[in-house]
Design a protein around this motif. Structure first.
Motif, short mmCIF file in Angstrom:
data_model
loop_
_atom_site.label_atom_id
_atom_site.label_comp_id
_atom_site.label_asym_id
_atom_site.label_seq_id
_atom_site.Cartn_x
_atom_site.Cartn_y
_atom_site.Cartn_z
N ARG A 133 -24.38 105.57 -23.21
CA ARG A 133 -22.36 106.62 -22.46
C ARG A 133 -21.74 105.13 -22.79
N ARG A 134 -22.23 103.66 -23.21
CA ARG A 134 -20.92 102.56 -23.50
C ARG A 134 -21.02 102.81 -24.72
N GLU A 135 -21.51 102.95 -25.78
CA GLU A 135 -21.37 103.17 -26.88
C GLU A 135 -20.20 104.46 -27.38
N GLN A 136 -20.93 105.57 -26.58
CA GLN A 136 -19.61 106.50 -27.22
C GLN A 136 -18.62 106.67 -25.48
N GLN A 137 -18.20 105.23 -25.72
CA GLN A 137 -16.67 105.28 -25.00
C GLN A 137 -15.60 104.93 -26.54
N ASP A 138 -14.21 105.54 -26.00
CA ASP A 138 -13.61 105.84 -26.76
C ASP A 138 -12.75 103.93 -27.52
N ILE A 139 -12.83 103.45 -28.77
CA ILE A 139 -12.58 102.30 -28.61
C ILE A 139 -10.68 102.27 -28.60
N PRO A 140 -10.00 102.02 -27.52
CA PRO A 140 -8.34 101.28 -27.61
C PRO A 140 -8.05 100.68 -28.22
N LEU A 141 -7.36 101.60 -29.36
CA LEU A 141 -6.36 101.40 -30.22
C LEU A 141 -4.44 101.03 -29.15
N ASP A 142 -4.70 100.68 -28.46
CA ASP A 142 -3.29 100.31 -28.13
C ASP A 142 -2.62 99.22 -28.19
#
Length: 152
Positions: A137-146
């Motif tokens: 679940r942690r590996e599949q989190q979106d990478i924040p680009l903001d």
């Protein structure tokens, strides 16, 4: 470092094992103290390493079993922060319980109670599967680009 590149770092692996083992026993000690602090006159390492304390016939035995089970749940959470990789969770869980088996053998001999084996086998399975689930679940989190965009 990217996740795809594997670097052999034995000091990191040993440090992760030591941190996980210490965290597990610290949590086990807290749970044993919470569950058994009122029931027994004196707490000792016998509740950690003696297979005879894991008994289904006494309330004290059930409290020790609950302590081991809750410690395995906490160990899975620790693994999310220490190991961080789902594919390594089974290895680290098995290592933790193999070290625990060796410590139990050194303390009180070979565990001859079927209850000890069931409790520790279940703890190993719960820790490994829950840690893998949480790491995935942690590996599949979106990478924040903001945070990388220039402010307008």
């Amino acid at each position: 470092m990217f996740y795809g590149t594997a670097v052999w770092d034995p000091w990191l692996i040993v440090a992760q094992i030591v941190c996980l083992q210490c965290s597990y026993y610290l949590t086990l000690g807290v749970f044993v103290m919470v569950f058994l602090g009122v029931r027994v006159p004196r707490l000792s390492l016998v509740y950690f390493f003696d297979y005879a304390t894991l008994s289904l016939s006494t309330v004290t035995g059930w409290c020790v079993i609950a302590s081991f089970f809750l410690s395995s749940l906490a160990g899975a959470v620790y693994m999310v922060f220490l190991v961080e990789r789902a594919r390594k969770c089974l290895d680290f869980s098995a290592t933790l319980y193999i070290i625990h088996l060796f410590l139990c053998i050194m303390y009180g001999g070979w565990p001859s109670s079927i209850t000890w084996w069931v409790v520790n086998g279940t703890g190993l399975g719960v820790m490994a599967l829950l840690a893998e689930y949480l790491c995935i679940r942690r590996e599949q989190q979106d990478i924040p680009l903001d945070r990388y965009r220039p402010s307008v």
